[in-house]
Design a protein around this motif. Sequence first.
Motif, short mmCIF file in Angstrom:
data_model
loop_
_atom_site.label_atom_id
_atom_site.label_comp_id
_atom_site.label_asym_id
_atom_site.label_seq_id
_atom_site.Cartn_x
_atom_site.Cartn_y
_atom_site.Cartn_z
N SER A 78 0.78 -1.20 -0.18
CA SER A 78 0.19 0.05 -0.12
C SER A 78 0.72 1.37 0.04
CB SER A 78 -0.98 0.03 1.14
OG SER A 78 -0.20 0.13 2.34
N HIS A 79 2.25 1.00 0.07
CA HIS A 79 3.15 2.40 0.37
C HIS A 79 3.45 2.52 -1.06
CE1 HIS A 79 4.39 1.93 4.76
NE2 HIS A 79 3.15 1.79 4.61
N ASN A 80 3.93 3.73 -1.31
CA ASN A 80 4.53 4.57 -2.50
C ASN A 80 5.86 4.12 -2.82
OD1 ASN A 80 2.04 5.42 -3.41
ND2 ASN A 80 2.37 7.58 -3.14
N CYS A 81 6.45 3.83 -4.05
CA CYS A 81 7.69 3.52 -4.23
C CYS A 81 8.04 4.78 -5.40
CB CYS A 81 7.97 2.42 -4.97
SG CYS A 81 7.76 1.08 -3.92
N ASP A 82 9.45 5.13 -5.66
CA ASP A 82 9.72 5.81 -6.49
C ASP A 82 9.81 5.32 -7.53
OD1 ASP A 82 9.58 8.46 -5.20
OD2 ASP A 82 11.71 8.07 -4.29
N VAL A 83 9.43 5.83 -8.87
CA VAL A 83 9.65 5.21 -10.10
C VAL A 83 10.44 6.20 -11.04
CG1 VAL A 83 8.54 4.15 -12.20
CG2 VAL A 83 7.38 3.67 -9.96
N PRO A 84 11.52 5.70 -11.48
CA PRO A 84 12.34 6.73 -12.54
C PRO A 84 11.49 6.95 -13.84
CG PRO A 84 13.30 4.55 -12.85
CD PRO A 84 12.17 4.53 -11.61
N HIS A 85 11.77 8.32 -14.39
CA HIS A 85 11.27 8.68 -15.45
C HIS A 85 12.44 7.93 -16.74
CE1 HIS A 85 8.10 11.35 -14.75
NE2 HIS A 85 8.60 11.74 -13.72
N VAL A 86 12.26 7.04 -17.36
CA VAL A 86 13.23 6.49 -18.10
C VAL A 86 12.97 6.96 -19.66
CG1 VAL A 86 14.19 4.45 -19.01
CG2 VAL A 86 13.61 4.68 -16.63
N THR A 87 13.77 7.48 -20.36
CA THR A 87 13.59 7.99 -21.66
C THR A 87 14.59 7.34 -22.63
OG1 THR A 87 14.76 9.75 -21.64
CG2 THR A 87 12.48 10.23 -21.13
N ARG A 88 14.39 7.01 -23.92
CA ARG A 88 15.26 6.28 -24.80
C ARG A 88 15.27 7.28 -26.08
NH1 ARG A 88 16.19 0.59 -25.07
NH2 ARG A 88 15.38 -0.17 -23.14
N THR A 89 16.42 7.90 -26.42
CA THR A 89 16.59 8.71 -27.58
C THR A 89 17.35 8.17 -28.67
OG1 THR A 89 16.24 10.39 -25.90
CG2 THR A 89 16.52 11.09 -28.08
N ASP A 90 17.01 8.12 -29.88
CA ASP A 90 17.94 7.72 -30.87
C ASP A 90 18.80 8.83 -31.38
OD1 ASP A 90 16.86 5.35 -30.71
OD2 ASP A 90 15.74 5.47 -32.42
N TYR A 91 20.03 8.55 -31.49
CA TYR A 91 20.91 9.62 -31.93
C TYR A 91 22.06 9.11 -33.09
CZ TYR A 91 20.23 12.31 -27.70
OH TYR A 91 19.81 12.84 -26.64
#
Length: 159
Positions: A78-91
């Motif tokens: 029932s507790h909250n966890c931190d979830v990271p913002h994960v992004t993928r970018t093509d270069y």
Amino acid sequence: MSDEEHHFESKADAGASKTYPQQAGTIRKNGYIVIKARPCKVVEVSTSKTGKHGHAKCHFVAIDIFNGKKLEDIVPSSHNCDVPHVTRTDYQLIDISEDGFVSLLTENGNTKDDLRLPTDDNLLTQIKDGFGDGKDLVVTVMSAMGEEQICALKDIGPK
């Protein structure tokens, strides 16, 4: 009211958080979670039954997305966890310097020169061999919590 002007020191970003809260019971396998201040991909989730006094617990087994280390955590569901913002970018890969940094072309035509070659030997040899053969390579950069790393490679044909 006073007539004096207020000056604010600008500290770079717009205050966007590197993580967001999510209830532990809703995080699934292949999702992301922060364990010991490291962004991780969940490989296993098991939930224990509620005990005599209360909470069901979630046991997470996850792998750090940047260094591959295995981490574990147990959190009440029932507790909250931190979830990271994960992004993928093509270069597009332009150049590989002597000191292990890569030169990448962004979508708007600028260059990005602050990324090192990946530590994964397989990916490293693929990038070096492909670049040595004069192929046009596109690398995928994964970023989370202020860290960035090359995680994949695509060949889009010869130059």
